[in-house]
Design a protein around this motif. Structure first.
Motif, mmCIF file in Angstrom:
data_model
loop_
_atom_site.group_PDB
_atom_site.id
_atom_site.type_symbol
_atom_site.label_atom_id
_atom_site.label_comp_id
_atom_site.label_asym_id
_atom_site.label_seq_id
_atom_site.Cartn_x
_atom_site.Cartn_y
_atom_site.Cartn_z
ATOM 1 N N GLY A 1 0.921 -1.363 -0.217
ATOM 2 C CA GLY A 1 0.014 -0.101 -0.016
ATOM 3 C C GLY A 1 0.802 1.326 0.150
ATOM 4 O O GLY A 1 2.042 1.297 0.558
ATOM 5 N N THR A 2 0.407 2.282 -0.818
ATOM 6 C CA THR A 2 1.213 3.589 -0.872
ATOM 7 C C THR A 2 0.209 4.751 -0.451
ATOM 8 O O THR A 2 -0.861 4.603 -0.587
ATOM 9 C CB THR A 2 1.776 3.644 -2.147
ATOM 10 O OG1 THR A 2 0.676 3.712 -3.149
ATOM 11 C CG2 THR A 2 2.674 2.490 -2.524
ATOM 12 N N VAL A 3 0.879 5.737 -0.259
ATOM 13 C CA VAL A 3 0.295 7.138 -0.047
ATOM 14 C C VAL A 3 -0.339 7.632 -0.989
ATOM 15 O O VAL A 3 0.419 7.718 -2.167
ATOM 16 C CB VAL A 3 1.111 8.177 0.644
ATOM 17 C CG1 VAL A 3 0.380 9.506 1.253
ATOM 18 C CG2 VAL A 3 1.617 7.626 2.110
ATOM 19 N N ARG A 4 -1.834 7.881 -1.297
ATOM 20 C CA ARG A 4 -2.369 8.518 -2.324
ATOM 21 C C ARG A 4 -2.225 10.003 -2.274
ATOM 22 O O ARG A 4 -2.146 10.522 -1.258
ATOM 23 C CB ARG A 4 -3.769 8.155 -2.425
ATOM 24 C CG ARG A 4 -4.288 6.734 -2.810
ATOM 25 C CD ARG A 4 -5.672 6.656 -2.865
ATOM 26 N NE ARG A 4 -6.252 6.572 -1.716
ATOM 27 C CZ ARG A 4 -6.787 5.652 -1.153
ATOM 28 N NH1 ARG A 4 -6.685 4.352 -1.277
ATOM 29 N NH2 ARG A 4 -7.164 5.820 0.136
ATOM 30 N N ALA A 5 -2.016 10.551 -3.278
ATOM 31 C CA ALA A 5 -2.046 12.226 -3.449
ATOM 32 C C ALA A 5 -3.395 12.687 -3.465
ATOM 33 O O ALA A 5 -3.424 13.860 -3.189
ATOM 34 C CB ALA A 5 -1.006 12.467 -4.794
ATOM 35 N N GLU A 6 -4.301 11.993 -3.881
ATOM 36 C CA GLU A 6 -5.805 12.854 -4.019
ATOM 37 C C GLU A 6 -6.810 11.940 -3.137
ATOM 38 O O GLU A 6 -6.651 10.719 -3.018
ATOM 39 C CB GLU A 6 -6.065 12.717 -5.406
ATOM 40 C CG GLU A 6 -5.235 13.946 -6.082
ATOM 41 C CD GLU A 6 -6.315 14.164 -7.466
ATOM 42 O OE1 GLU A 6 -7.430 13.935 -7.492
ATOM 43 O OE2 GLU A 6 -5.290 14.829 -8.363
ATOM 44 N N ARG A 7 -7.496 12.382 -2.354
ATOM 45 C CA ARG A 7 -8.707 11.968 -1.795
ATOM 46 C C ARG A 7 -9.733 11.829 -2.710
ATOM 47 O O ARG A 7 -9.816 12.157 -3.949
ATOM 48 C CB ARG A 7 -8.859 12.501 -0.561
ATOM 49 C CG ARG A 7 -8.145 12.771 0.267
ATOM 50 C CD ARG A 7 -8.320 14.076 1.559
ATOM 51 N NE ARG A 7 -9.623 14.371 1.578
ATOM 52 C CZ ARG A 7 -10.511 14.422 2.555
ATOM 53 N NH1 ARG A 7 -9.939 14.080 3.601
ATOM 54 N NH2 ARG A 7 -11.690 15.083 2.614
ATOM 55 N N GLY A 8 -10.666 10.949 -2.323
ATOM 56 C CA GLY A 8 -12.134 10.807 -3.052
ATOM 57 C C GLY A 8 -12.890 12.262 -3.498
ATOM 58 O O GLY A 8 -13.524 12.118 -4.472
#
Length: 152
Positions: free
Chosen positions: A33-40
């Motif tokens: 799992g990686t850190v996403r740059a954008e939320r929903g």
């Protein structure tokens, strides 16, 4: 053989996979799992801060690994979860399961990440581009995925 680690430092996916391969297995499955740059909601995330309760977290992760080993014939499994301040694209979590057969490794890996998302005591806060910090709420979809394993 279970490897449970909670750390600030990044992890080496190839080294962790090689460690499991050294157990003379037929298959290894993994999830990173990686850190996403954008939320929903299209808000930009500049960092993710992960906190935990030392001792309690490792015990919970060990329990999840033990449950996986009780359900499937595993040669080994690994759970590594990072804490601290992480940037978009950084690794957060690595789970892997090794077994004589692929089905057990694949199923155990899915189980490990599904249960980890709901049963491990981590707290996440997203730092947004606006300067706001927002605590990440539990997701119903994660709860549903974990609950499905209770019926299997």
């Amino acid at each position: 053989m279970h490897r449970i680690v909670v750390q600030e430092a990044d992890f080496d996916i190839a080294a962790e996979t090689a460690r499991l391969a050294g157990l003379n297995v037929g298959g290894i499955a993994s999830f990173t799992g990686t850190v996403r740059a954008e939320r929903g909601d299209a808000a930009r995330v500049t960092a993710l801060r992960l906190e935990h309760y030392p001792g309690m977290t490792e015990k919970a992760l060990a329990g999840i690994a033990a449950e996986a080993a009780a359900r499937w014939e595993l040669t080994g499994c690994t759970i590594i979860h990072r804490v601290g301040r992480l940037l978009p694209g950084d690794n957060i979590v690595f789970v892997a399961a090794a077994s004589a057969h692929r089905a057990a490794a694949l199923q155990a890996t899915a189980f490990l990440i599904d249960w980890l998302k709901t049963a491990a005591p981590f707290w996440k806060a997203e730092e947004l581009e606006t300067g706001e910090t927002v605590w990440v709420e539990a997701r119903a979809s994660d709860d549903e995925a974990a609950a499905a394993w209770k019926q299997r």
